[in-house]
Design a protein around this motif. Structure first.
Motif, PDB file in Angstrom:
ATOM      1  N   ASN A  20      -5.673   6.310   5.668  1.00 44.01           N
ATOM      2  CA  ASN A  20      -5.267   6.942   6.801  1.00 44.01           C
ATOM      3  C   ASN A  20      -4.032   7.546   6.477  1.00 44.01           C
ATOM      4  OD1 ASN A  20      -6.130   3.611   6.670  1.00 44.01           O
ATOM      5  ND2 ASN A  20      -4.960   3.482   8.301  1.00 44.01           N
ATOM      6  N   ALA A  21      -4.539   8.464   5.553  1.00 48.70           N
ATOM      7  CA  ALA A  21      -3.324   8.986   4.842  1.00 48.70           C
ATOM      8  C   ALA A  21      -3.961   9.659   3.742  1.00 48.70           C
ATOM      9  CB  ALA A  21      -2.261   8.706   4.213  1.00 48.70           C
ATOM     10  N   ASP A  50      -4.790   6.899   1.333  1.00 49.71           N
ATOM     11  CA  ASP A  50      -4.923   5.994   1.654  1.00 49.71           C
ATOM     12  C   ASP A  50      -6.191   5.854   2.124  1.00 49.71           C
ATOM     13  OD1 ASP A  50      -5.067   2.945   2.877  1.00 49.71           O
ATOM     14  OD2 ASP A  50      -2.443   3.704   3.292  1.00 49.71           O
ATOM     15  N   ARG A  87       0.727  -0.991  -0.391  1.00 50.65           N
ATOM     16  CA  ARG A  87       0.173  -0.355  -0.289  1.00 50.65           C
ATOM     17  C   ARG A  87       0.506   0.847   0.092  1.00 50.65           C
ATOM     18  NH1 ARG A  87      -2.585  -0.047   5.939  1.00 50.65           N
ATOM     19  NH2 ARG A  87      -4.081   1.436   5.099  1.00 50.65           N
ATOM     20  N   ASP A  88       2.027   1.102   0.969  1.00 45.36           N
ATOM     21  CA  ASP A  88       2.425   3.034   1.509  1.00 45.36           C
ATOM     22  C   ASP A  88       3.519   3.330  -0.493  1.00 45.36           C
ATOM     23  OD1 ASP A  88       2.104   2.211   3.693  1.00 45.36           O
ATOM     24  OD2 ASP A  88       3.898   1.636   4.319  1.00 45.36           O
ATOM     25  N   GLU A  89       3.841   2.084  -1.165  1.00 43.67           N
ATOM     26  CA  GLU A  89       4.557   2.149  -2.372  1.00 43.67           C
ATOM     27  C   GLU A  89       3.407   2.914  -3.239  1.00 43.67           C
ATOM     28  OE1 GLU A  89       6.343  -1.729  -4.921  1.00 43.67           O
ATOM     29  OE2 GLU A  89       6.221  -2.253  -2.435  1.00 43.67           O
ATOM     30  N   PHE A  99       0.661   4.231  -2.727  1.00 43.51           N
ATOM     31  CA  PHE A  99      -0.323   5.768  -1.736  1.00 43.51           C
ATOM     32  C   PHE A  99       1.209   6.622  -2.850  1.00 43.51           C
ATOM     33  CE2 PHE A  99       0.255   9.059   0.611  1.00 43.51           C
ATOM     34  CZ  PHE A  99      -0.696   9.863   0.405  1.00 43.51           C
ATOM     35  N   GLU A 100       2.241   6.581  -2.756  1.00 44.73           N
ATOM     36  CA  GLU A 100       3.303   6.946  -3.185  1.00 44.73           C
ATOM     37  C   GLU A 100       3.202   7.067  -4.765  1.00 44.73           C
ATOM     38  OE1 GLU A 100       5.038   9.360  -2.464  1.00 44.73           O
ATOM     39  OE2 GLU A 100       6.492   9.561  -3.579  1.00 44.73           O
TER      40      GLU A 100
END
Lengths: 452, 452
Positions: B263-264, B284, B223-225, B227-228
């Motif tokens: 979440n972000a 996110d 998920r983090d990658e 999102f970026e």
């Protein structure tokens, strides 16, 4: 002759496939399915899936191209779904857009008073078809809502029941700002809402639907020739998107079935599995709408003839296409169940390439070939809507593309690396041809864009 | 360097023109004006005129091309505005999509309880700013309506306040029917409705608006990658449509301003004349939405990882663009008042060619030349949106095209018949060039399609 030219794609008059088969194929393949399906659906509302939205967008783009882009005498607009409520008083919808309804006190069902023979048996009275009916009461078909937040300024408003009224209320602003002179037209594609008593026939009669409408404003002396012009134009459009000539017809309205605003009307009907039904109407609305909005708004909408200085209210010829209905006609017209040699049945959607949701499928024979297949895919996507599929045996993948009407499949195999060629398979003939990679774009272009 | 390449069209950071000038130009030239204008308008609703609809359609087409057509991992859908009411219970909108409001018993106005300093003076109490306020009460921002015609089956329903929820409720159907595997996205462009307390800043905050949203479903470990990735993609999009680099920024949300589902979050802001404001959000949303709809529908929306056999609910990264807000940013960014030598002011809309509503204007120097001008017009219309204008002096016609941002004017004069050439004038430099008719299409293509 080019294998993929429009003429080779046009369908012969085949027997239509039954509606229930079409409806289940549409859900399974992601054309169209019930809105809010996981909550059991909501009667009269439908969602277009990944293939359906491409089909509908293709239809709308072809309409816009033909009706707006190609014409110096028609301009487009896009207006709000919620309009000022006076609009619907002027148009007659507040008073007249209603059906006379009766309720059954026993079974609690509601029926149109003029269609009681449709009502069937009363479920609360076994063995009897006798309902216990109330007096008829008018039931307005507009969806109403409340807008505004101030305690003293909340007001009722309606979701538009047709897209055309804002073409009339915007007539003066649009004419002046776009420097158009009579004769000219204003066109719009957008959603409208009607609280239909009995939504039915899949997306044919639903509560939320899309219209593509054009109002053409002309001098009273020219109305008859413009009516005839637009009648012919709109019939031709439905031929051009690939509908079978034998299943479309013009049907003029008899004088006793004309709407109150219409002086003449002719439908474009399509022969659905459930019978001949209207997919578009061409109407001579006279000066009804501009006169009504002048009366209700107090704003002068009449014109002065530059040559004679005579004052006149323009006459209006309307073309009104049901977008969902025409999509349904395209789907019905395309669906074929073909018996192959050996007795197998092949399901194939014979869309004209210009309306087909997916133009090309890219199918690597093995996942090991995905790198070069992805490259081809990325290149073709710049121009067309492409589907990429790398799993399952190739025969099944071809059949899946047939089922959704993809005109061409491009297969990448183990020789592609060496000979720089791919296999192109045509949907209707199932013929396969080896095509050099550097000529693929031109090969597809010639076949996909022919006649569009 | 090609004169019409995107870089030469990109605007320097000029001072922005005041909003009131933009609003009146938009009405006068037919970009955007009040809905139902002849009835005095309706607060919070706007109509797009002939130029506005082309601007908006260009923006939506560029978004669809980038987000759906070019990507094998995103599919589009088009769902109904009215969804099953349970959708909005699951999403939290029925309970939580409301503002705490207070009424003033004296002046009858309504205010947000948390923004009372905005409320100004009470108009019923001269010389005093003291209102006579009621207790705060929650006021839901969803527009409600009644659907269904049976006496026993009429039900409340809402117009969607955001387009994304049907991307969640349709997740399973879309994934299965389109043979997508995690990670993949579902995208949609469509209208949404909110009963805003105080619609303001032209089309920035209105009650009927359009969104272009995409929900990307991925494995929790990625998920983090993603999102970026999407943050960067979406920022780049706004550069690519021509917005001035100095007026766009990413603004991450602080943890105390995150919505309950997020979440972000990071906004794409544009610096409007009324300040920095969000035109797009990247969020996110975690597994909030799929989990809620699983709970409320009883339908399993979790997945099984093919490799590990682990069961998981996909995480969601959302990109949500305000279509009207981005149109407004394009208009603000393009509008320039240029002082010419001699002191004259020229109003010019410096749109990038790819978003400009009209690409080419065809201007015969005299009505006697209209036959050959119409031929050129008809030819160019096959490819681009063209404006034809044959009245008024040529200088004024150029200025009118500058005001609506038309990149090129093609002037047909009395020599055209002999030398088979036309004069092409470029909007920003006002340079004129004599171009052979048989090379006109290529000349314009090179300049209009550069970088698109």
């Amino acid at each position: 002759m080019v294998a993929g030219s429009d003429s080779s794609f046009s369908s012969a008059t085949r027997p239509l496939v039954a509606m229930d088969k079409l409806v289940s194929l549409c859900a399974a393949r992601g054309f169209i399915f019930a809105s809010s399906e996981i909550y059991g659906g909501i009667n009269g509302f439908w969602d277009y899936g990944p293939l359906g939205v491409e089909l509908k967008n293709n239809l709308k783009a072809l309409w816009w191209q033909r009706m707006v882009r190609e014409r110096p005498d028609v301009v487009g607009i896009d207006t709000s779904i919620v309009a000022h409520p006076r609009t619907w008083e002027a148009s007659g919808h507040v008073d007249n857009f209603s059906d006379p309804m009766v309720d059954c006190r026993a079974c609690k069902k509601r029926f149109r008073a003029d269609q009681l023979d449709d009502a069937g048996k009363c479920s609360s009275r076994e063995g009897s078809s006798e309902h216990d009916l109330t007096e008829a009461k008018n039931f307005n078909l507009m969806l109403e809502t409340q807008i505004g937040a101030s305690a003293d300024a909340t007001q009722s408003a309606y979701l538009r029941p047709e897209t055309c009224q804002s073409l009339f209320t915007g007539f003066k602003r649009v004419r002046e700002s776009s420097r158009q002179k009579i004769p000219f037209g204003i066109a719009q594609v957008g959603k409208a809402f009607r609280n239909e008593i009995t939504p039915r026939n899949f997306i044919f009669r639903s509560r939320e639907f899309e219209q593509a409408e054009m109002e053409f404003f002309c001098h009273p002396s020219e109305r008859d020739e413009w009516f005839e012009y637009w009648r012919a134009q709109r019939l031709q459009f439905h031929r051009d998107i690939g509908l079978n000539e034998g299943r479309i017809r013009n049907r003029p309205h008899e004088s006793d079935e004309l709407a109150h605003y219409a002086n003449a009307a002719v439908d474009v009907d399509y022969e659905f599995p459930f019978g001949w039904q209207e997919i578009e109407g061409v109407h001579d609305r006279g000066d009804w709408d501009l006169s009504q909005h002048t009366k209700f708004s107090g704003k002068e909408l009449a014109m002065t003839d530059e040559a004679t200085k005579e004052k006149y209210t323009p006459m209006v010829i309307e073309t009104s296409m049901g977008v969902d209905r025409t999509c349904l006609a395209l789907l019905c017209d395309a669906l074929d169940e073909e018996t192959l040699e050996g007795g197998d049945t092949r399901t194939v959607m014979r869309f004209a390439p210009k309306v087909a949701p997916v133009k090309v499928a890219v199918l690597p024979l093995s996942k090991k070939l995905s790198e070069s297949a992805h490259k081809i895919d990325a290149e073709l996507r710049k121009r067309w809507n492409v589907f990429y599929d790398e799993s399952g045996n190739i025969g099944r993948r071809y059949r899946r593309q047939d089922e959704v009407g993809t005109p061409y499949c491009v297969t990448v195999d183990f020789e592609t690396e060496d000979d720089k060629k791919v296999t192109v398979r045509e949907r209707d003939t199932m013929d396969q041809e080896r095509v050099p990679l550097d000529g693929l774009d031109a090969y597809l272009h010639e076949r996909l864009e022919a006649g569009s």
